[in-house]
Design a protein around this motif. Structure first.
Motif: not given
Length: 161
Positions: A67, A97, A99, A58, A109, A101-102
């Motif tokens: 981001n 995009h 996420r 990332t 994804q 944090d999940d």
């Protein structure tokens, strides 16, 4: 090839894989595209579940690195201080995009990232026995056989400190 511009085409020959030894030094490194444009800083590293080799990072982008965008390591070059990836900054900017944090990536994804960057993903489903026997799957959707044959390829790598 999706939204990607790969090394080996316009920008030169692709470079070999980055191994786990080099991966330890990637965290916090600056990331550049093949044209020399700064993209951001390496945030996290993801290994290919099958090969145990670094496959994705990332990149922290935006004001104060708020981001994070996924970038494949295929064709990337690491010189000990900087990482040059094989996709253009603009391509990374428009990537799906996700996420983080999940928890870990969902299959959908992960598939979207591989599809966007034009990378081969998982096992292609077998052709139906008779033409038209199964409904046609729209681009971006996962056929049921594909989902059953593929499990997540990527897992987050946390270096022990």
């Amino acid at each position: 090839m999706g939204g990607a511009d790969w090394a080996g085409g316009e920008f030169g020959e692709a470079v070999g894989m980055i191994g786990q030894r080099e991966a330890l030094h990637l965290f916090g490194c600056e990331v550049f595209d093949p044209a020399g444009h700064r993209i951001g800083i390496v945030g996290q590293l993801f290994l290919d579940e099958t090969t145990e080799q670094p496959a994705w990072i990332t990149v922290q982008t935006g004001l104060f690195g708020t981001n994070e965008s996924f970038v494949p390591l295929e064709g990337a070059a690491f010189d000990g201080d900087t990482l040059t990836v094989s996709v253009l900054k603009e391509t990374v900017r428009h990537a799906p995009h996700v996420r983080l944090d999940d928890g870990d990536l969902l299959l959908e994804q992960e598939h979207a990232l591989y599809l966007y960057y034009g990378l081969e993903y998982g096992v292609a489903p077998a052709e139906p026995a008779a033409p038209g026997a199964e409904p046609v799957v729209q681009e971006g959707e996962l056929p049921p056989e594909y989902v059953e044959a593929v499990r997540l390829k990527l897992r987050r790598w946390v270096a022990a400190t």
